[in-house]
Scaffold this motif. Sequence first.
Motif, short mmCIF file in Angstrom:
data_model
loop_
_atom_site.label_atom_id
_atom_site.label_comp_id
_atom_site.label_asym_id
_atom_site.label_seq_id
_atom_site.Cartn_x
_atom_site.Cartn_y
_atom_site.Cartn_z
N ASP A 242 0.87 -1.19 0.00
CA ASP A 242 0.00 0.00 0.00
C ASP A 242 0.89 1.22 0.00
O ASP A 242 2.08 1.16 0.35
CB ASP A 242 -0.93 0.00 1.22
CG ASP A 242 -0.18 0.08 2.53
OD1 ASP A 242 0.11 1.20 2.96
OD2 ASP A 242 0.13 -0.99 3.09
N SER A 243 0.32 2.35 -0.41
CA SER A 243 1.07 3.61 -0.48
C SER A 243 0.51 4.65 0.48
O SER A 243 0.85 5.83 0.37
CB SER A 243 1.02 4.18 -1.91
OG SER A 243 -0.32 4.44 -2.29
N TRP A 244 -0.30 4.23 1.43
CA TRP A 244 -0.90 5.18 2.37
C TRP A 244 0.15 5.81 3.28
O TRP A 244 -0.08 6.90 3.82
CB TRP A 244 -1.96 4.48 3.21
CG TRP A 244 -3.07 3.91 2.38
CD1 TRP A 244 -3.68 4.51 1.32
CD2 TRP A 244 -3.66 2.62 2.51
NE1 TRP A 244 -4.63 3.68 0.78
CE2 TRP A 244 -4.66 2.50 1.49
CE3 TRP A 244 -3.49 1.55 3.36
CZ2 TRP A 244 -5.44 1.38 1.33
CZ3 TRP A 244 -4.29 0.43 3.20
CH2 TRP A 244 -5.25 0.34 2.19
N ILE A 245 1.27 5.13 3.45
CA ILE A 245 2.30 5.68 4.34
C ILE A 245 2.92 6.96 3.77
O ILE A 245 3.56 7.71 4.51
CB ILE A 245 3.41 4.64 4.61
CG1 ILE A 245 4.11 4.28 3.30
CG2 ILE A 245 2.83 3.39 5.25
CD1 ILE A 245 5.34 3.41 3.50
N TRP A 246 2.73 7.22 2.47
CA TRP A 246 3.31 8.42 1.85
C TRP A 246 2.27 9.49 1.58
O TRP A 246 2.58 10.48 0.93
CB TRP A 246 4.02 8.03 0.56
CG TRP A 246 5.22 7.15 0.81
CD1 TRP A 246 6.09 7.23 1.85
CD2 TRP A 246 5.64 6.05 0.01
NE1 TRP A 246 7.04 6.25 1.76
CE2 TRP A 246 6.80 5.50 0.63
CE3 TRP A 246 5.17 5.46 -1.15
CZ2 TRP A 246 7.47 4.41 0.12
CZ3 TRP A 246 5.86 4.38 -1.68
CH2 TRP A 246 6.99 3.86 -1.05
N GLN A 247 1.06 9.30 2.03
CA GLN A 247 0.06 10.35 1.87
C GLN A 247 0.25 11.42 2.93
O GLN A 247 0.99 11.25 3.90
CB GLN A 247 -1.35 9.75 1.93
CG GLN A 247 -1.66 8.86 0.74
CD GLN A 247 -3.09 8.37 0.73
OE1 GLN A 247 -3.86 8.65 1.66
NE2 GLN A 247 -3.46 7.62 -0.30
N ASN A 248 -0.44 12.53 2.74
CA ASN A 248 -0.19 13.72 3.56
C ASN A 248 -0.33 13.45 5.06
O ASN A 248 0.46 13.94 5.86
CB ASN A 248 -1.16 14.84 3.16
CG ASN A 248 -0.94 15.29 1.73
OD1 ASN A 248 0.16 15.18 1.20
ND2 ASN A 248 -1.98 15.80 1.11
N GLN A 249 -1.31 12.64 5.45
CA GLN A 249 -1.58 12.44 6.87
C GLN A 249 -0.65 11.42 7.52
O GLN A 249 -0.63 11.30 8.75
CB GLN A 249 -3.04 11.99 7.08
CG GLN A 249 -3.36 10.61 6.54
CD GLN A 249 -3.71 10.62 5.07
OE1 GLN A 249 -3.53 11.65 4.40
NE2 GLN A 249 -4.20 9.51 4.56
N SER A 250 0.14 10.66 6.72
CA SER A 250 0.95 9.58 7.30
C SER A 250 2.43 9.68 7.02
O SER A 250 3.21 8.94 7.62
CB SER A 250 0.44 8.22 6.78
OG SER A 250 -0.92 8.04 7.06
N ILE A 251 2.87 10.55 6.12
CA ILE A 251 4.28 10.55 5.73
C ILE A 251 5.18 11.01 6.86
O ILE A 251 6.36 10.65 6.92
CB ILE A 251 4.46 11.45 4.49
CG1 ILE A 251 5.86 11.24 3.91
CG2 ILE A 251 4.20 12.91 4.82
CD1 ILE A 251 6.09 11.92 2.59
N GLY A 252 4.64 11.76 7.80
CA GLY A 252 5.45 12.22 8.93
C GLY A 252 5.59 11.21 10.05
O GLY A 252 6.30 11.48 11.03
N GLU A 253 4.95 10.04 9.95
CA GLU A 253 5.01 9.05 11.00
C GLU A 253 6.19 8.10 10.78
O GLU A 253 6.52 7.74 9.64
CB GLU A 253 3.71 8.26 11.04
CG GLU A 253 2.48 9.12 11.32
CD GLU A 253 1.20 8.32 11.24
OE1 GLU A 253 1.28 7.11 10.92
OE2 GLU A 253 0.12 8.89 11.51
#
Length: 417
Positions: A242-253
Amino acid sequence: MSRRLQFALGAGLLLLFGVLGIFLLGKLTPYPETLEHGPSPEAQANPYLAAETFLRKQGLQVQRADGLSIINDLPSVGQTLLLLGDRNRMTPKQAERLLAWAGNGGHLLFVAERLWDEKQGKSGDLLLDSLGIQQYQAEQLDDEEHDAAEKQEPTDSPRDDEPQPVAIADDEAQAATDEKSRYPELTQLYLENEDAPAYFNFDTDFHLYDAENRAHAWANSDAATHLLQLYHGEGLVSVVSDSWIWQNQSIGEYDNAWLLWYMTQDSQVTLLYRADRDDLLSLLFEHFPQALVALGLLLTFGLWHLGMRQGPLLLPASRHRRQLQEHLRGSADFLLRHNGQQSLLQGLQQDIKRRARHRHPGFERLAVAEQWQVLSRLTRQPSSVISQAMRPSPKQRLGAVEFTRQVANLQALRNAL
């Protein structure tokens, strides 16, 4: 009141208001307040805006593409293509061109979209099937491991005279095991010459399986693999669950941003998170919903207007006025609608010939001209009227005036007989 008294009273009021103001200012306490306005319209329209900004701050050249046609002019060497968009409409030819682009020296990173179907022997994801990579649900793997463990038979305990295995302490393996046990839900990536792994919060519901054993690098959580990287020709192909880790709400985690930089370092980056263009209807619904609603209402009212009756509704006739004349008129209208004008005219002509046979025996054996002469003598009508009335009716439909005149002539002949 004297001027001096007025001045003293005004000075006293001014002093009173000044003291009151100083007291109130002393009681006021300033405090900061932050108003959250939410993400900007640009961030709402682009879920990977933070990823683009982060890569540009790292000194990488980043461009955004709207369709797969970008690979026609995109060089392979020194390029990384992040294919993060929906690929439901991708054709086999487009999949071949993407893999050929990666084989010429490019780096293709894409998201696995579909699960492996055991019955069909494929997943339907053209890129996954071409590379021999299969995606499963993690809970499905847990069920299979549980079934396999139940089928295993317990081994006999070793005898005292048999040599016992010696446990060899491996510090690195033990450290890796401890790290996984501490963070089982996080994906870990181990690098050489690094004491601790990098952590990413991939979705643990999916698992990537390298069926052809081509991957040379991978990253997994406690129960599933979420990143595979393999050589393809002269280039690289990376697959993520999945690529959700690079979306705006998750990339900083966690280390999500670092992983994006690590996968794209020393290259120019092209972000393609809309692999399919929207059709015209979708664009109209997105940008002009009010106009489409107004158009729909206009069409609805137009059809409703066309479907309305013209004029007022006729009330049912009273039973007291249903006379024989109305029944005869209704029967005639029915015959006219269903049988046509020719049937009515032929009926009158046959009735005239039948009455003529009674008045003149042998009438039916006479020629047509002689029959018309007999009718002219019996009815005392000129031959022109007889010929016009008794001639065969034309195939084309007569006008209302002509049809009425023809019926009147026939009725006059019948009444004269």
